[in-house]
Design an enzyme around this catalytic site. Structure first.
Site, PDB file in Angstrom:
ATOM      1  N   ASN A 152       0.810  -1.231   0.000  1.00  0.00           N
ATOM      2  CA  ASN A 152       0.000   0.000   0.000  1.00  0.00           C
ATOM      3  C   ASN A 152       0.837   1.270   0.000  1.00  0.00           C
ATOM      4  OD1 ASN A 152       0.789  -0.354   2.679  1.00  0.00           O
ATOM      5  ND2 ASN A 152      -1.054   0.614   3.487  1.00  0.00           N
ATOM      6  N   GLY A 228       2.160  -5.545   7.916  1.00  0.00           N
ATOM      7  CA  GLY A 228       1.114  -6.341   7.288  1.00  0.00           C
ATOM      8  C   GLY A 228       0.013  -6.649   8.291  1.00  0.00           C
ATOM      9  N   SER A 229      -0.618  -7.792   8.113  1.00  0.00           N
ATOM     10  CA  SER A 229      -1.788  -8.089   8.947  1.00  0.00           C
ATOM     11  C   SER A 229      -1.386  -8.585  10.337  1.00  0.00           C
ATOM     12  CB  SER A 229      -2.655  -9.150   8.272  1.00  0.00           C
ATOM     13  OG  SER A 229      -2.023 -10.414   8.383  1.00  0.00           O
ATOM     14  N   GLY A 233       1.499 -11.211  11.509  1.00  0.00           N
ATOM     15  CA  GLY A 233       2.439 -10.708  12.523  1.00  0.00           C
ATOM     16  C   GLY A 233       2.547 -11.649  13.704  1.00  0.00           C
ATOM     17  N   GLU A 250       4.508  -3.868  12.370  1.00  0.00           N
ATOM     18  CA  GLU A 250       3.516  -2.803  12.195  1.00  0.00           C
ATOM     19  C   GLU A 250       2.288  -3.464  11.601  1.00  0.00           C
ATOM     20  OE1 GLU A 250       3.354   0.017  13.316  1.00  0.00           O
ATOM     21  OE2 GLU A 250       5.434   0.133  13.975  1.00  0.00           O
ATOM     22  N   CYS A 284      -2.989   1.567   6.857  1.00  0.00           N
ATOM     23  CA  CYS A 284      -3.240   1.096   8.230  1.00  0.00           C
ATOM     24  C   CYS A 284      -3.661   2.258   9.107  1.00  0.00           C
ATOM     25  CB  CYS A 284      -2.078   0.343   8.850  1.00  0.00           C
ATOM     26  SG  CYS A 284      -0.538   0.584   8.119  1.00  0.00           S
ATOM     27  N   GLU A 465       8.590   2.595  13.996  1.00  0.00           N
ATOM     28  CA  GLU A 465       9.356   2.930  12.804  1.00  0.00           C
ATOM     29  C   GLU A 465       9.510   4.446  12.790  1.00  0.00           C
ATOM     30  OE1 GLU A 465       9.092  -0.211   9.702  1.00  0.00           O
ATOM     31  OE2 GLU A 465       7.044   0.523   9.700  1.00  0.00           O
TER      32      GLU A 465
HETATM   33  C1  UN1 Z   1       0.538   2.599   6.261  1.00  0.00           C
HETATM   34  O1  UN1 Z   1      -0.603   2.693   5.866  1.00  0.00           O
HETATM   35  O2  UN1 Z   1       1.018   1.488   6.529  1.00  0.00           O
HETATM   36  O3  UN1 Z   1       0.598   8.162   8.114  1.00  0.00           O
HETATM   37  C2  UN1 Z   1       1.483   3.730   6.374  1.00  0.00           C
HETATM   38  C3  UN1 Z   1       0.297   7.825   6.970  1.00  0.00           C
HETATM   39  C4  UN1 Z   1       1.399   7.516   5.993  1.00  0.00           C
HETATM   40  C5  UN1 Z   1       1.912   6.138   6.199  1.00  0.00           C
HETATM   41  C6  UN1 Z   1       0.872   5.075   6.204  1.00  0.00           C
HETATM   42  N1  UN1 Z   1       2.464   8.472   6.184  1.00  0.00           N
HETATM   43  O4  UN1 Z   1      -0.851   7.750   6.607  1.00  0.00           O
END
Ligand code: UN1
Length: 533
Positions: A152, A228-229, A233, A250, A284, A465
């Site tokens: 993504n 990922g999911s 994880g 993450e 995410c 991260e």
């Molecule tokens: C993600 O969807 O895994 O904060 C990362 C944000 C972006 C990064 C998203 N800078 O929405």
């Protein structure tokens, strides 16, 4: 045009061991094949890990500022190729060009940030408890870092992981998501061109189940970074736990945006539309729950429905498009399934969207309409589970307290937001929302690369991260003590004398005067003195 991708192992572009390949297709037009890439086997992974292991000592011995220069050079190349990289990313994973440009920019920002960090990477110097003794801590690389990234953010997320891993002096084996291999390919070509020595970055394409598993389980891999999911994880956690291997995860999110009655509604609406439907809801950090204070519920809902219905769905390469396709037909099927689940929930009402359009150009891609459910209650599955698509639920609340309870009422804790003009409510929300990120009067998406990124509870395993915090994933600390007293000094010797400093034993045979504050009579000459470390 379609490209034939290769693995990159020990500085050479090589086909996969078995000759098996997979296709990378455009989710806006499944007849468009972006490229063919190796379906790597455990043997390919093993070759990549050995190449990394061989390259590691020289890279670890390279001064960090030299490593940083290469990362910086990669940033410059990314900047020069921004449009091309964005077009590749849009073509293979679907999100609109405006967003893939943002994704590449996030990678560029990370390159410059980490390139600059090369001249810091601070440890601490701190006073010793003993005289004539110097105490400090320094970072050391871990060895081989396995990087497993999602599709993504096909540029930003690999750079969040690879650049700090390299900066800390690790060698890398990178296994990108099989839905976004072409962007990964372009990134590794850039790293090669920027001057990363052979073997320091290796790339293996393939499935998570075969190449990914082989990589995570490889005994010569020292640290794994995965986005990922939550389900995957958890499996990785079990596998790495058995081997005492460091793992940074993450994972999922179910991010809430709270809208209080005193909020600037125009702003809250802009934020909701952007964070719920941007990236077709596939972040995410995407907003998937709008927790709305009842006095503004009706107005907010009506305006959101109107805005969602007006979004233009289409090919992300077309500048007129607001919302691109989902990444694949499988993703679309999963989203459609959640809509069915929502429709079955008593009280949930589908106000707009809810279908996969299939007429005309939509027939060729994995499109899904921006979708809004109202009347959702906190325990419904659509309010609890990560959908990863353009579906948002509105949950009504009667107070700030209830809003916080609902916001915290899922197993995830990545991003969160509150819209209010009450400064006290804003600070109370910052304090009480259980999440890794809280925005005040801003949407749940858009984290910046120099702050820690990550979440609480099932969103991860406590690592972060981005920011300097990510260096703690890819390095470990060594504490260093330099004793220039020219005598044995024992730390933590209890002298028994109130106010006396910890013991500084003389050499015991010389009769030499002990440092001030020590109690030579109690420990002098007694190698087996009581206490000790
Ligand atoms: C993600 O969807 O895994 O904060 C990362 C944000 C972006 C990064 C998203 N800078 O929405």
């Amino acid at each position: 045009m379609s490209e034939q991708g290769f693995n990159f192992i020990g500085g050479r572009w090589v086909p996969g061991d078995t000759g098996r390949t997979f296709e990378d297709r455009n989710p806006a037009d499944r007849d468009d094949v972006v490229g063919m890439f190796p379906l790597s086997s455990a043997a390919d992974v093993d070759a990549a890990v050995s190449a990394a292991r061989d390259a590691f000592p020289a890279w670890a011995a390279t001064p960090a500022p030299e490593r940083g220069k290469i990362i910086w050079a990669a940033g410059r190349l990314m900047e020069a190729r921004k449009d091309e990289l964005a077009a590749t990313a849009t073509r293979e994973m679907g999100k609109i060009l405006l967003e893939t440009r943002g994704d590449v920019q996030e990678g560029i920002d990370t390159a410059y940030y980490m390139g600059g960090e090369a001249r810091r990477m601070f440890g601490v110097t701190t006073p010793s408890e003993l005289p004539s003794k110097f105490a400090m801590s320094v970072r050391r690389p871990l060895g081989v870092a396995a990087i497993i990234s999602p599709w993504n953010f096909p540029m930003a997320i690999p750079t969040w992981k690879i650049f700090p891993a390299l900066l800390c002096g690790n060698a890398v084996v990178f296994k990108p998501a099989s839905d976004a291999p072409a962007t990964a390919y372009a990134l590794v070509r850039i790293l090669e061109e920027a001057g990363v020595p052979p073997g320091v970055v290796n790339l293996v394409f393939g499935s998570g189940s075969e190449a990914g598993t082989a990589l995570v389980e490889h005994p010569e891999v020292d640290v794994v970074s995965f986005t990922g999911s939550t389900e995957t994880g958890r499996r990785l956690g079990e596998s790495c736990g058995r081997r005492l291997k460091r793992l940074s995860l993450e994972l999922g999110g179910k991010n809430p945006q709270i809208v209080m009655a005193d909020a600037d509604l125009d702003l809250a609406l802009e934020g909701a539309v952007w964070a719920a439907f941007g990236t077709t809801g596939q972040r995410c950090t995407a907003t998937s729950r709008l927790i709305v204070h009842r006095p503004v519920l009706e107005e907010f809902t009506a305006r959101l429905v109107q805005r969602a219905g007006a979004l233009r769905l289409g090919d992300g390469l077309d500048p007129a498009t607001d919302v691109g396709p989902l990444v694949s037909d499988a993703a679309r099927e999963r989203v459609a399934e959640y809509v069915r689940i929502g429709l079955e929930d008593d009280g949930a009402e589908l106000l707009v969207g809810g279908s996969a359009p299939s007429e005309g150009v939509f027939d060729r891609g994995s499109f899904f309409e921006p979708t809004v459910f109202a009347g959702v209650t906190p325990t419904m599955r659509i309010a609890q589970e990560e959908i990863f698509g353009p579906v948002v639920s509105i949950l009504a609340v009667d107070s700030f307290e209830e809003a916080i309870a609902v916001a915290n009422g899922t197993r995830y804790g990545l991003s969160s937001s509150i819209y209010t003009r009450d400064v006290n409510a804003a600070f109370r929300a910052i304090e009480r929302i259980d999440a890794g990120i809280t925005y005040v009067n801003g949407p749940t998406i858009g984290a910046e690369v120099h702050l820690p990124f990550g979440g609480t509870r099932d969103t991860g395993n406590g690592h972060r991260e981005s920011g300097t915090e990510v260096l703690n994933v890819f390095s470990e600390w060594k504490s260093v003590y330099v004793d220039y007293s020219e005598r044995l000094q024992r730390a933590q010797i209890d002298t028994g004398l109130p106010g006396a400093a910890a013991g500084g034993a003389s050499r015991g045979d010389s009769g030499e005067e002990a440092p001030q504050g020590s109690t030579p009579e109690s420990i002098s000459g007694s190698f087996g003195a009581e206490g000790g470390e």
